[in-house]
Motif scaffolding. Structure first.
Motif, mmCIF file in Angstrom:
data_model
loop_
_atom_site.group_PDB
_atom_site.id
_atom_site.type_symbol
_atom_site.label_atom_id
_atom_site.label_comp_id
_atom_site.label_asym_id
_atom_site.label_seq_id
_atom_site.Cartn_x
_atom_site.Cartn_y
_atom_site.Cartn_z
ATOM 1 N N ALA A 43 1.079 -2.630 -14.762
ATOM 2 C CA ALA A 43 -0.353 -2.805 -14.501
ATOM 3 C C ALA A 43 -1.181 -2.245 -15.657
ATOM 4 O O ALA A 43 -2.161 -2.863 -16.087
ATOM 5 N N LEU A 44 -0.795 -1.086 -16.176
ATOM 6 C CA LEU A 44 -1.513 -0.495 -17.311
ATOM 7 C C LEU A 44 -1.379 -1.356 -18.566
ATOM 8 O O LEU A 44 -2.316 -1.471 -19.350
ATOM 9 N N THR A 45 -0.238 -1.977 -18.732
ATOM 10 C CA THR A 45 -0.025 -2.858 -19.878
ATOM 11 C C THR A 45 -0.886 -4.109 -19.756
ATOM 12 O O THR A 45 -1.513 -4.542 -20.720
ATOM 13 N N ALA A 46 -0.940 -4.669 -18.558
ATOM 14 C CA ALA A 46 -1.700 -5.907 -18.343
ATOM 15 C C ALA A 46 -3.213 -5.678 -18.365
ATOM 16 O O ALA A 46 -3.961 -6.556 -18.789
ATOM 17 N N ALA A 47 -3.658 -4.507 -17.940
ATOM 18 C CA ALA A 47 -5.093 -4.260 -17.777
ATOM 19 C C ALA A 47 -5.827 -3.918 -19.075
ATOM 20 O O ALA A 47 -7.037 -4.037 -19.135
ATOM 21 N N PHE A 48 -5.087 -3.515 -20.090
ATOM 22 C CA PHE A 48 -5.731 -3.066 -21.322
ATOM 23 C C PHE A 48 -5.284 -3.910 -22.507
ATOM 24 O O PHE A 48 -4.153 -4.395 -22.535
ATOM 25 N N PRO A 49 -6.147 -4.075 -23.509
ATOM 26 C CA PRO A 49 -5.759 -4.847 -24.686
ATOM 27 C C PRO A 49 -4.628 -4.162 -25.457
ATOM 28 O O PRO A 49 -4.436 -2.945 -25.343
ATOM 29 N N ALA A 50 -3.919 -4.917 -26.245
ATOM 30 C CA ALA A 50 -2.768 -4.399 -26.984
ATOM 31 C C ALA A 50 -3.134 -3.269 -27.936
ATOM 32 O O ALA A 50 -2.307 -2.402 -28.216
ATOM 33 N N TRP A 99 -8.105 8.544 -15.014
ATOM 34 C CA TRP A 99 -8.247 7.316 -14.228
ATOM 35 C C TRP A 99 -7.705 7.575 -12.830
ATOM 36 O O TRP A 99 -6.695 8.253 -12.668
ATOM 37 N N LEU A 100 -8.367 7.007 -11.842
ATOM 38 C CA LEU A 100 -7.825 6.929 -10.486
ATOM 39 C C LEU A 100 -7.643 5.451 -10.185
ATOM 40 O O LEU A 100 -8.611 4.686 -10.221
ATOM 41 N N PHE A 101 -6.396 5.060 -9.962
ATOM 42 C CA PHE A 101 -6.078 3.675 -9.615
ATOM 43 C C PHE A 101 -5.582 3.643 -8.178
ATOM 44 O O PHE A 101 -4.877 4.561 -7.739
ATOM 45 N N GLY A 102 -5.913 2.580 -7.443
ATOM 46 C CA GLY A 102 -5.367 2.404 -6.104
ATOM 47 C C GLY A 102 -3.855 2.334 -6.187
ATOM 48 O O GLY A 102 -3.312 1.641 -7.043
ATOM 49 N N THR A 162 -2.872 -1.328 -5.043
ATOM 50 C CA THR A 162 -3.586 -2.454 -5.660
ATOM 51 C C THR A 162 -3.809 -2.308 -7.155
ATOM 52 O O THR A 162 -4.131 -3.282 -7.828
ATOM 53 N N TYR A 163 -3.707 -1.079 -7.666
ATOM 54 C CA TYR A 163 -3.953 -0.758 -9.077
ATOM 55 C C TYR A 163 -5.400 -1.004 -9.490
ATOM 56 O O TYR A 163 -5.709 -1.037 -10.673
ATOM 57 N N ASP A 164 -6.300 -1.159 -8.509
ATOM 58 C CA ASP A 164 -7.717 -1.310 -8.845
ATOM 59 C C ASP A 164 -8.258 0.033 -9.319
ATOM 60 O O ASP A 164 -7.792 1.093 -8.914
ATOM 61 N N VAL A 165 -9.233 -0.005 -10.213
ATOM 62 C CA VAL A 165 -9.831 1.219 -10.738
ATOM 63 C C VAL A 165 -10.775 1.776 -9.682
ATOM 64 O O VAL A 165 -11.729 1.120 -9.281
ATOM 65 N N ILE A 166 -10.500 2.976 -9.245
ATOM 66 C CA ILE A 166 -11.351 3.665 -8.280
ATOM 67 C C ILE A 166 -12.394 4.487 -9.031
ATOM 68 O O ILE A 166 -13.556 4.516 -8.665
ATOM 69 N N GLU A 167 -11.952 5.128 -10.091
ATOM 70 C CA GLU A 167 -12.852 5.965 -10.875
ATOM 71 C C GLU A 167 -12.211 6.250 -12.222
ATOM 72 O O GLU A 167 -10.991 6.273 -12.339
ATOM 73 N N SER A 168 -13.029 6.485 -13.214
ATOM 74 C CA SER A 168 -12.536 7.007 -14.498
ATOM 75 C C SER A 168 -13.620 7.881 -15.096
ATOM 76 O O SER A 168 -14.793 7.763 -14.753
ATOM 77 N N GLY A 169 -13.210 8.769 -15.944
ATOM 78 C CA GLY A 169 -14.155 9.649 -16.599
ATOM 79 C C GLY A 169 -13.592 10.150 -17.906
ATOM 80 O O GLY A 169 -12.375 10.268 -18.071
ATOM 81 N N THR A 170 -14.482 10.413 -18.848
ATOM 82 C CA THR A 170 -14.085 10.922 -20.160
ATOM 83 C C THR A 170 -14.479 12.382 -20.279
ATOM 84 O O THR A 170 -15.584 12.758 -19.890
ATOM 85 N N LEU A 171 -13.578 13.175 -20.791
ATOM 86 C CA LEU A 171 -13.814 14.593 -21.013
ATOM 87 C C LEU A 171 -13.641 14.848 -22.499
ATOM 88 O O LEU A 171 -12.543 15.016 -22.986
ATOM 89 N N ASP A 172 -14.747 14.818 -23.233
ATOM 90 C CA ASP A 172 -14.686 15.023 -24.689
ATOM 91 C C ASP A 172 -14.682 16.481 -25.031
ATOM 92 O O ASP A 172 -15.216 17.316 -24.411
#
Length: 153
Positions: A89-96, A137-140, A143-153
């Motif tokens: 799912a992570l491979t399919a959901a993001f560009p190469a 990232w929080l994925f279901g 379902t692998y749907d994105v529930i939430e994501s956040g960046t911590l710089d």
């Protein structure tokens, strides 16, 4: 005669020790995986994301992110069928050429939802040439749907 053999073994013992130390340093896990199923709050996930070891990808050049990502996803696939499905799912959901490198993956219940928690090393907005920031990232879980994501710089 025993003394001569002992002196010859010292360099060999030093070499064996050096190789063992080098192998230990290089053997740092690329990705940490846990299928604990523990219950967490969103706040606890953010604290986890702030503190988890990002492995050898942390501080690497952004130009090497794709290579580190491929290695991490390969390692994730070695943790069973559920982890294989998440890696797919992570491979399919993001560009190469996506530069986020998974470093920590956990199956948990977050605020009552079955989730995959993924913490990754990513380029910082302040200095994008190195992987020094974090994203969670929080994925279901089903379902692998994105529930939430956040960046911590």
């Amino acid at each position: 005669m025993q003394r001569r053999v002992f002196h010859k073994m010292i360099p060999l013992a030093a070499l064996v020790l050096a190789v063992a130390l080098f192998a230990t340093a290089c053997g740092r896990a690329v990705l940490r995986f846990t299928d604990s199923g523990r219950t967490m709050s969103r706040t606890e996930v953010i604290e986890l994301a702030r503190s988890v070891d990002l492995g050898p990808a942390y501080g690497a050049a952004s130009s090497e992110a794709v290579k580190h990502r491929a290695t991490a996803l390969t390692e994730l696939r070695s943790h069973g069928k559920a982890a294989q499905a998440l890696a797919d799912a992570l491979t399919a959901a993001f560009p190469a050429d996506y530069q986020g490198v998974p470093a920590y993956v956990e199956a948990a219940s977050v605020d009552g939802r079955d989730c995959w928690i993924v913490v990754e090393a990513k380029p910082s907005t302040a200095g994008p040439s190195k992987l020094t920031a974090r994203r969670y990232w929080l994925f279901g879980r089903a379902t692998y749907d994105v529930i939430e994501s956040g960046t911590l710089d």
